[in-house]
Design an enzyme around this catalytic site. Structure first.
Site, PDB file in Angstrom:
ATOM      1  N   ASP A   1      53.243  37.149  36.160  1.00  0.00           N
ATOM      2  CA  ASP A   1      52.558  36.108  36.928  1.00  0.00           C
ATOM      3  C   ASP A   1      53.399  34.948  37.454  1.00  0.00           C
ATOM      4  O   ASP A   1      53.629  34.813  38.653  1.00  0.00           O
ATOM      5  CB  ASP A   1      51.364  35.568  36.136  1.00  0.00           C
ATOM      6  CG  ASP A   1      51.704  35.187  34.694  1.00  0.00           C
ATOM      7  OD1 ASP A   1      52.884  35.236  34.326  1.00  0.00           O
ATOM      8  OD2 ASP A   1      50.779  34.822  33.944  1.00  0.00           O
TER       9      ASP A   1
ATOM     10  N   ARG B   1      55.634  23.739  28.422  1.00  0.00           N
ATOM     11  CA  ARG B   1      54.762  22.744  27.787  1.00  0.00           C
ATOM     12  C   ARG B   1      55.518  21.462  27.443  1.00  0.00           C
ATOM     13  O   ARG B   1      55.115  20.369  27.844  1.00  0.00           O
ATOM     14  CB  ARG B   1      54.129  23.327  26.525  1.00  0.00           C
ATOM     15  CG  ARG B   1      53.295  24.563  26.783  1.00  0.00           C
ATOM     16  CD  ARG B   1      52.345  24.818  25.639  1.00  0.00           C
ATOM     17  NE  ARG B   1      51.903  26.217  25.604  1.00  0.00           N
ATOM     18  CZ  ARG B   1      50.818  26.642  24.970  1.00  0.00           C
ATOM     19  NH1 ARG B   1      50.054  25.794  24.327  1.00  0.00           N
ATOM     20  NH2 ARG B   1      50.494  27.913  24.966  1.00  0.00           N
TER      21      ARG B   1
ATOM     22  N   THR C   1      53.670  25.759  35.758  1.00  0.00           N
ATOM     23  CA  THR C   1      52.644  26.720  35.370  1.00  0.00           C
ATOM     24  C   THR C   1      51.785  26.232  34.210  1.00  0.00           C
ATOM     25  O   THR C   1      50.860  26.916  33.804  1.00  0.00           O
ATOM     26  CB  THR C   1      53.290  28.079  35.037  1.00  0.00           C
ATOM     27  OG1 THR C   1      52.308  29.119  35.127  1.00  0.00           O
ATOM     28  CG2 THR C   1      53.926  28.068  33.658  1.00  0.00           C
TER      29      THR C   1
END
Length: 637
Positions: free
Chosen positions: A392, A263, A612
């Protein structure tokens, strides 16, 4: 000491004058030897013998029962990182000042904290000169990143010919609707939660949480590139001003290495590459330095939690036997490679390449990568494999590392296609109703569940279709389309037309949640992400139609008076909101929708990969950058 008798020495020993001459000779010899150790070339290893080095051995975090492990979410529900009642801490930060100017070859990070709290440059690597550069500087030094050279190596302008404006009026109208949703979400965040991490739209206040180690403004950092790409100039400028005046990186709390990286570091990197603003680059590098102590483990596999102030790191208390999580330590490569590009400091790339080296060395059950790995022993802790939570984005970053390297990273390519082959052989299943899905694997036993997080895999397999074996290209495109279709079905089979957190394919169920704890939707982007990639790859209009269905569902069920909120049960139209506007809704969900309804030349895939958190990072064209440097040198001469 017994001395051999010298001429003129009495039986009792040496004369006083002879003793003086002997001691003078001995002291000179000792001085010469030690001088050689410390001042002759290539004496670093000898110095280490004589110079004491203090290390704090990392302490293995306490083990946690599998029953204590709440499903790891890429962004946890209610913004609390999933963990047990306690976190087992281990001191890992080594405060050692190296004497060598060579790049480090061990897993240790040589760091020293200044009084102001900022990490001093590691003396084992060349000091970056980027702080003195400006966005318009062509870069005279080889270790200074040149923004102008970078821009000249892009194939297309980042914002396209006309900011990606589609020629079709209906598509343009849908795109404008998504832009309005972003402005609505942003305006309410700014009004009620400015500077906090997320907006609570029902109670109209801000949420901080404990996932970012005291860092603030997650929604601001996550929104920078979205605002810029959408042309929301005033809002972007407000966000930039907050970063300049209020983003304080000298926090002192427990932070998720993974979340801070994707982030904050990802968001700042993306904002820099899109705008050339040195502010974003300098903040990204400064924050990147603070993450390095997490790698100070016996294996170099980082622990999941780090105190950004002290550098102490430890494993999540809920993680089995103090292990590190595949989706966390495997989702650093894109950002860390770019930190090396911008700073000239090779340590970032060295850290992530060491992770890859260890993963290549250890045995994989049936070619699969389990979700838990010990940072102490370097061995798998459990044989639980998932393409959803816990696993993932590790797979996502393999193919994207290959693409971001301008298809030069053959190691990443080999790992990705090897993993995909194992996934197809062991996890890909077909339901009685004909739906293709990714099951989970627990020590050889299949769990016929697919999480919302796993729905990114349709897009991942799609963007990797071209670079596998030529005879499998169409097969991979078909598999990507089938998985994306299954995830769309999980949306259409709910009352709200939004998908649940997880859905099952057993007990007569197909693509539906059978447990109350799986029925919520927290504004997640993964399904829409696959729509966007599949549209770019195929231009099949159904993907835009499916995206518009999602827009309508979000507007009807998640839009409230003061923002957007997740809902607790997708199977009832009398919705109960969770009072959280996640920062990734602004970074990912709305950005992917906007790109879905834009022309392909807006952030073209020929030039950009998305981390991501949907932060676009440019493909690194080493040959082009080197050619540019050679041309600049020739011109200057």
């Amino acid at each position: 000491m017994v001395f051999r008798k010298l001429p003129g020495a009495s039986g009792m020993g040496l004369r006083l004058s002879q003793k003086f001459v002997f001691l003078l000779f001995l002291s000179g010899l000792v001085t010469l030897c030690f001088g050689a150790l410390f001042f002759l070339p290539d004496s670093v290893r000898l110095k280490r013998i004589f110079l004491s080095k203090t290390e704090t051995q990392p302490v293995t975090a306490g083990s946690g029962s599998e029953n204590d492990v709440r499903e790891h979410l890429k962004r946890p529900k209610d913004q609390e990182h999933p963990r047990g009642m306690t976190s087992a801490k281990g001191e890992t930060s080594t405060k050692l000042k190296s004497l060598s100017r060579k790049p480090p070859v061990s897993h240790e990070v040589a760091e020293e904290r200044l009084a102001g709290g900022k990490a001093q440059e590691d003396l084992t690597v060349p000091r970056s000169k980027t702080e003195s550069a400006t966005s318009s500087d062509d870069g005279a030094s080889s270790d200074t990143f040149s923004y102008m050279k970078f821009k000249r190596c892009l194939i297309k302008p980042p914002l396209g010919r006309d900011n990606g404006k589609p020629s079709d009026p209906e598509t343009d109208e849908r795109r404008e609707k998504v832009k309005e949703m972003m402005k609505f979400a942003w305006d309410n965040y700014k009004h009620y939660a400015w500077g906090k991490n997320e907006l609570r739209p029902l109670t109209r206040n801000g949420h901080i949480g404990n996932m970012f180690g005291g860092l603030r403004g997650a929604s601001i950092i996550d929104s920078l590139d979205t605002l810029y790409v959408m042309g929301l100039t005033e809002e972007y400028n407000d966000a930039k001003e907050w970063v300049q005046t209020s983003l304080d990186l000298n926090s002192n709390g427990e932070a998720s290495l993974f979340e801070v990286n994707i982030r904050y570091v990802g968001g700042l990197l993306s904002a820099y590459y899109l705008t050339g603003e040195e502010l974003f680059k300098n903040k990204a590098v400064e924050l990147g330095e603070k993450l390095l102590p997490a790698f100070s483990t016996p294996t170099g596999i980082p622990r999941g939690v780090i105190n950004l102030g002290s550098g102490t790191s430890w494993s999540w208390g809920w993680a089995s036997a103090g292990s590190s999580i595949l989706a966390e330590f495997g989702t650093l490569h894109l950002e860390f490679v770019h930190l090396t590009e911008l700073s000239g400091n090779p340590v970032y790339t060295e850290k992530v390449m060491n992770i890859r080296k260890l993963l290549n060395k250890i045995e994989k059950p049936h070619g699969l990568y389990p979700n838990f790995l010990s940072p102490v022993s370097g061995n798998w802790v459990q044989h639980h494999v998932s393409i959803g939570g816990l696993g993932d984005s590790f797979y996502e970053y393999l193919i994207k590392s290959y693409l971001m390297s301008d298809k030069m990273d053959d190691d990443a390519k080999k790992m990705y296609y090897g993993a995909l082959e194992a996934i197809e052989a062991n996890l890909v299943q077909k339901s009685p109703g004909g739906l293709t899905y990714m099951a989970e694997w627990r020590g050889g036993i299949l769990d016929h569940k697919m999480g919302h997080l796993a729905c990114f895999s349709g897009g991942m397999i799609g963007i990797g279709a071209d670079d596998g074996a030529p005879e499998k290209r169409q097969h991979y495109l078909d598999l990507a389309a089938e998985i994306t279709h299954t995830c769309h079905e999980s949306y259409t089979r709910s009352a709200t037309k939004l998908g649940p957190e997880a859905f099952r394919f057993d007990g007569g169920a197909e693509a539906t949640a059978t447990r109350l704890s799986d029925r919520y939707y927290i504004l997640r982007p993964e399904v829409i992400e696959s729509y966007m990639y599949m549209w770019r790859l195929t231009h099949d209009p159904k993907y835009r139609d499916w995206g518009w269905e999602a827009v309508q569902a979000l507007e009807e069920h998640c839009r409230v008076e003061s923002g957007f909120s997740g809902i607790r049960d997708v199977y009832t139209t009398t919705v109960s909101h969770d009072n959280m506007q996640q920062s990734f809704f602004l970074s990912e969900t709305l950005k992917y929708l906007y790109l879905l309804f834009s022309d392909d030349d807006l952030l073209p895939l020929e030039d950009w990969v998305f981390n991501t958190e949907a932060h676009p990072l440019p493909i690194i064209r080493k040959s082009c950058l080197q050619d540019e440097a050679t041309q600049d040198k020739t011109v200057s001469e």
